[in-house]
Scaffold this active site. Structure first.
Site, short mmCIF file in Angstrom:
data_model
loop_
_atom_site.label_atom_id
_atom_site.label_comp_id
_atom_site.label_asym_id
_atom_site.label_seq_id
_atom_site.Cartn_x
_atom_site.Cartn_y
_atom_site.Cartn_z
CE LYS A 52 27.03 25.01 -16.48
NZ LYS A 52 25.88 25.80 -16.16
CD GLN A 96 23.01 24.24 -13.98
OE1 GLN A 96 24.16 24.75 -14.17
NE2 GLN A 96 22.38 24.23 -15.23
CG ASP A 119 25.53 31.52 -15.95
OD1 ASP A 119 26.38 30.83 -16.71
OD2 ASP A 119 24.75 30.76 -14.98
#
Ligand code: NAD
Length: 292
Positions: A52, A96, A119
């Site tokens: 990422k 994460q 997200d």
């Protein structure tokens, strides 16, 4: 059979984003800035988060990687999240997953400012998605929609069967495929580990989206001719012939299913690269204040 080439499409998207970022730079504007928090040393998570950050560099974003030890308490993580919520330099950030057991994931996701939740896991954004409102769509389902759209795969009036009901893939996917518009307007069946007669259900599907994480689970006899097959699964299996000692396999028995399918995503090179591209897209949206 047509391959849905996520590797190529994700490159196209990254080029489009890079061009937008260059325009911002040329005008002397601030470029998008994505931050990522990782707690602990899980190998797969470190790889994902590393990809990422690398993708941010590739499109000209700024990025910040915050590594916290596996012993981090929930309170410490919430404090870090609050700092990022307040930091006007950061447009969007992610935590994460998975998190260590001492931390309540739902509490953490709810602490993220919804306007920075690239997200799309915050209940406010998830609710907006379910209500057809403009919002951040979780990156993996967003990537699948984008693939279907760019290959002009028809979804209206079709029967979509989603396998797996996780909050990050299966559940949002089932909502999105039934929403009004394109891609959408399909009739959706959401299946999971308690579903009976799964074979009968998948063999009626025009579109199968498999997100359970069991290698070679979806076999050719479980689908009908010309079905569209989206393989979300990513499982590492040992392979001493590779440099890393493992290879990545999907949920679909690609060799046999691809002979019957009309469209299919490969693993690797299908949904995976699309996920990262759509995280970048959400960060660009956050920078542009596209989410109201
Ligand atoms: P998860 O592991 O949280 O949940 C798995 C789901 O599969 C559950 O809802 C469970 O009910 C269902 N399931 C398990 N066994 C089943 C069975 N026999 N029949 C029907 N349903 C069954 O799922 P997740 O986090 O969505 O991950 C699923 C897979 O997708 C994993 O391999 C993961 O690595 C991968 N993944 C890929 C991406 C990507 O970018 N390509 C992103 C996220 C997850």
């Amino acid at each position: 059979m047509q391959l849905l080439d996520g590797k190529k499409v994700s490159e196209d998207i990254k080029n489009e984003i890079a061009a937008e970022v260059q325009k911002m730079r040329d005008k002397g504007e601030k470029v998008p800035h994505l931050a990522a928090i990782i707690v602990g040393n899980d190998g797969a998570s470190l790889t994902y988060v590393g990809s990422k950050v690398k993708a941010c560099e590739r499109v000209g974003f700024e990025s910040t990687l915050i590594k916290m030890p596996s012993t981090t308490s929930e309170k410490e993580l919430l404090k870090k999240i609050e700092e990022l919520n307040q930091d006007t330099n950061i447009d969007g950030f992610i935590v994460q997953l998975p998190l260590p057991p001492q931390i309540d994931t739902q509490e953490v996701l709810m602490a993220i400012d919804p306007s920075k939740d690239v997200d799309g896991f915050h209940p406010e954004n998830f609710g907006k998605m379910a209500l057809d409102m403009s919002t951040f769509i979780p990156a993996t389902p967003f990537g699948i929609l984008e693939l279907l759209e760019r290959y002009n795969v028809q979804t209206q009036g079709k029967h979509t069967v989603v396998i797996g009901r996780s909050h990050i893939v299966g559940r949002p996917m089932s909502i999105l495929m039934g929403r009004k518009g394109f891609p959408g307007n399909s009739t959706v069946t959401l299946t999971h580990s308690h579903t009976k007669n799964l074979n009968q259900i998948t063999s009626q599907a025009d579109i199968v989206i498999s997100a359970l994480g069991v290698p070679n689970f979806l076999k050719a006899e479980m689908i009908k001719d010309d079905a569209v097959i989206i393989d979300v699964g990513i499982t590492r299996v040992e392979d001493p012939t590779t440099e890393k000692g493992y290879k990545i396999v999907g949920d679909v028995d690609f060799e046999n299913v691809s002979k019957k399918a009309s469209y299919i995503t490969p693993v690797p090179g299908g949904v995976g690269p699309m996920t990262i591209a759509m995280l970048l897209k959400n960060t660009l949206l956050a920078r542009e204040n596209g989410i109201k």
